[in-house]
Design an enzyme around this catalytic site. Sequence first.
Site, PDB file in Angstrom:
ATOM      1  N   HIS A   1     -11.080  -3.600   3.768  1.00  0.00           N
ATOM      2  CA  HIS A   1     -11.004  -3.175   5.169  1.00  0.00           C
ATOM      3  C   HIS A   1     -11.829  -1.926   5.466  1.00  0.00           C
ATOM      4  CE1 HIS A   1      -8.306  -0.738   2.916  1.00  0.00           C
ATOM      5  NE2 HIS A   1      -8.129   0.077   3.934  1.00  0.00           N
ATOM      6  N   ASP A   2     -12.448  -1.344   4.437  1.00  0.00           N
ATOM      7  CA  ASP A   2     -13.267  -0.139   4.630  1.00  0.00           C
ATOM      8  C   ASP A   2     -14.760  -0.411   4.471  1.00  0.00           C
ATOM      9  OD1 ASP A   2     -10.955   1.381   4.889  1.00  0.00           O
ATOM     10  OD2 ASP A   2     -10.912   1.933   2.768  1.00  0.00           O
TER      11      ASP A   2
ATOM     12  N   ASP B   1      -3.218   4.445  -2.261  1.00  0.00           N
ATOM     13  CA  ASP B   1      -4.319   4.839  -1.392  1.00  0.00           C
ATOM     14  C   ASP B   1      -4.878   6.219  -1.728  1.00  0.00           C
ATOM     15  OD1 ASP B   1      -5.769   4.346   1.216  1.00  0.00           O
ATOM     16  OD2 ASP B   1      -4.800   6.249   1.709  1.00  0.00           O
TER      17      ASP B   1
ATOM     18  N   GLU C   1      -6.674   3.700  -5.995  1.00  0.00           N
ATOM     19  CA  GLU C   1      -7.957   3.689  -5.289  1.00  0.00           C
ATOM     20  C   GLU C   1      -8.618   5.040  -5.494  1.00  0.00           C
ATOM     21  OE1 GLU C   1      -9.921   3.410  -0.832  1.00  0.00           O
ATOM     22  OE2 GLU C   1      -8.271   4.730  -1.329  1.00  0.00           O
TER      23      GLU C   1
ATOM     24  N   ASP D   1       0.853  -1.180   0.000  1.00  0.00           N
ATOM     25  CA  ASP D   1       0.000   0.000   0.000  1.00  0.00           C
ATOM     26  C   ASP D   1       0.891   1.233   0.000  1.00  0.00           C
ATOM     27  OD1 ASP D   1      -2.518   1.505   0.578  1.00  0.00           O
ATOM     28  OD2 ASP D   1      -3.184  -0.437   1.335  1.00  0.00           O
TER      29      ASP D   1
HETATM   30  O1  TEU Z   1      -9.651   4.970   1.982  1.00  0.00           O
HETATM   31  C1  TEU Z   1      -9.976   6.057   1.165  1.00  0.00           C
HETATM   32  C2  TEU Z   1     -11.424   6.316   1.217  1.00  0.00           C
HETATM   33  O2  TEU Z   1     -12.217   5.553   1.693  1.00  0.00           O
HETATM   34  C3  TEU Z   1     -11.835   7.586   0.651  1.00  0.00           C
HETATM   35  O3  TEU Z   1     -10.769   8.221   0.107  1.00  0.00           O
HETATM   36  C4  TEU Z   1     -12.813   7.344  -0.414  1.00  0.00           C
HETATM   37  O4  TEU Z   1     -12.136   7.621  -1.594  1.00  0.00           O
HETATM   38  C5  TEU Z   1     -13.950   8.245  -0.211  1.00  0.00           C
HETATM   39  O5  TEU Z   1     -14.737   7.738   0.847  1.00  0.00           O
HETATM   40  C6  TEU Z   1     -14.768   8.372  -1.476  1.00  0.00           C
HETATM   41  O6  TEU Z   1     -15.810   9.259  -1.355  1.00  0.00           O
HETATM   42  C7  TEU Z   1      -8.313   4.773   2.159  1.00  0.00           C
HETATM   43  C8  TEU Z   1      -8.066   3.562   3.009  1.00  0.00           C
HETATM   44  O7  TEU Z   1      -8.548   2.432   2.354  1.00  0.00           O
HETATM   45  C9  TEU Z   1      -8.672   3.771   4.368  1.00  0.00           C
HETATM   46  O8  TEU Z   1      -8.562   2.651   5.193  1.00  0.00           O
HETATM   47  C10 TEU Z   1      -7.969   4.952   4.988  1.00  0.00           C
HETATM   48  O9  TEU Z   1      -8.586   5.276   6.208  1.00  0.00           O
HETATM   49  C11 TEU Z   1      -8.012   6.171   4.076  1.00  0.00           C
HETATM   50  O10 TEU Z   1      -7.669   5.881   2.740  1.00  0.00           O
HETATM   51  C12 TEU Z   1      -7.012   7.175   4.542  1.00  0.00           C
HETATM   52  O11 TEU Z   1      -5.716   6.743   4.295  1.00  0.00           O
END
Ligand code: TEU
Length: 569
Positions: free
Chosen positions: A336-337, A200, A257, A98
């Site tokens: 994980h989100d 990320d 992402e 990551d």
């Molecule tokens: O997640 C990113 C994320 O969920 C947001 O940027 C997403 O793009 C947004 O909700 C869209 O509207 C990543 C990781 O996967 C997460 O676990 C971290 O907490 C986050 O980035 C911060 O690093």
Amino acid sequence: MGNAWWKEAVIYQIYPRSFYDSNNDGIGDIQGIIKKLDYLKDLGVTALWVCPFYESPMDDNGYDVSNFYNIAPEYGTLDDVKQLIEELHARGMRLIIDLVLNHTSDEHPWFIESRSSENNPYRDYYIWRKARPDGSLPSNWESFFGGSVWEYDATTDSYYMHIFSKKMPDLNWTNENMRNDIYEMIRWWLNQGVDGFRVDAVAHLDKNMEFPNHPTLPGRQYSGCYFEFSNRPKVHEYIREMRQKAFAGYDIVTIGEAGGATIEDALKYSAYDRNEFDMLITFDHCWVDEDSEGSPHVPGKWSYKKLELPLLKKSFKKYQVNMYGKAWNTLYWSNHDQPRVVSHYGNDSSKYHKLSAKMLATTLYMMGGTPIIYQGEEIGMTNVAFESLSDYRDVEIFTLYRETVGKGIASHEEIMDRIHKRSRDNARTPMQWDDSPYAGFSKVQPWINVNPNYVYINVKNNLQDEDSIYHYYRKLLNIRQNSKTLIYGKFNLFLEDDANIVLYTRELDNEIYLVLCNFFDNTVEVKLPDEINIENFALVISNYEGQKITRNMILRPYEAIVYRKQLSI
Ligand code: TEU
Ligand code: CA
């Protein structure tokens, strides 16, 4: 469209904190991953994506990096990572790590310098603004984790921007020195032998630096105007530059992402001729049951309504059809989100747990793209409902609670219910290896409680039971990996507006696969469309005793069937 190793890969996503604790301190670690590589290889996994293991104060479990060049002591050492790479390569597997480039920890040396004075050389590595003339915040934008995106810092009487937690200040991508330092760090990791990156929150690198205020919803203090820092034009310039200056010359895969990306954005990020990413992770299909309008008092991700299957099918179709031949898809249900998919889109009651988990796998992993399986999905791990707020760990849950219950906008019961359904901690409880205390994850109390259902949902049971979710995944992945049609074939969706059934074909040269799934717990009749010639289709896999294909079929609850035929030429 050329073949590539990453198009034929099966990726498994590991959240290191929750995967396996090798030294019994309650926290998963890198040696823990190494101990389970044979298990993963056996499942059919060919590459791992491991979430951040860098040095970090762990405000957001490692997405708040304080040193890119070092490993968090609780996870291990750089030597452990090198060993992980060697052990993976020895098994013909690969490591994707990551890369967190949108922000660092506030404990990163760059930020410590940056906040120390207005003329420090690192000042512009981050985004600083003064209060408005009337004393209000530089803008009224809302952070993804709730609350303002601005945090006051008394040293220089200024605010810094953070679109996630206040311990995660955003990097200033307009600063060339900062960008070059990042590229140097990326090349350093490439020289350690990693095989790729998941980048990320990359959609947010470019912000509208004018910081205009926006209207707020009734009862809400800040504006959820995420478009001001998502998928803006300059992001693409940065990615292209990164590809040239950091990624070029290595046989790696890069996965961006990009939350909130439209299909047009997705093509910009990942079309073959754009020279940006190889693949993209978007959230479209995770959010089709959101209900922002029905509950404007909470951020959209905490809202939900009953799933309308046609919306989910349209979301998949949009990517499967528009990307075909132009870009490569990722296929994932959970990470994980996100809440656990068997609880979210399936049915985690004891009656339908297995059937629905297998149906979901069939629906997704027969499509075009590279599967990314989230740890525990292969045994049908479910959401968890901790009774007390103090059992939760995710920083985002606490900002939600503070901004709603804390401000009298919602009741404790309502918010706990939303946390049970939607929180990220659903996906972060320890991996359930067996039925011993702490699910065989550790011998001591883990950093977050195990899901009490580990006594019957665990790897050990799954390995023993021939009919388990695990064995179904293994078989399904094997079928996929041995079929050029399932990897490279063209996707065709049928019965798009049907409320219960998923029906699609995959076709390449003279071979066709047909995938037929009942998404819900009722028995349904389906008439296969006349345009499908049903002759000669043979059963490939099913989550029930297989049934023959006929024009009119009766599908049992969550029934999933795959057929295949060879066309004679
Ligand atoms: O997640 C990113 C994320 O969920 C947001 O940027 C997403 O793009 C947004 O909700 C869209 O509207 C990543 C990781 O996967 C997460 O676990 C971290 O907490 C986050 O980035 C911060 O690093
Ligand atoms: Ca440990």
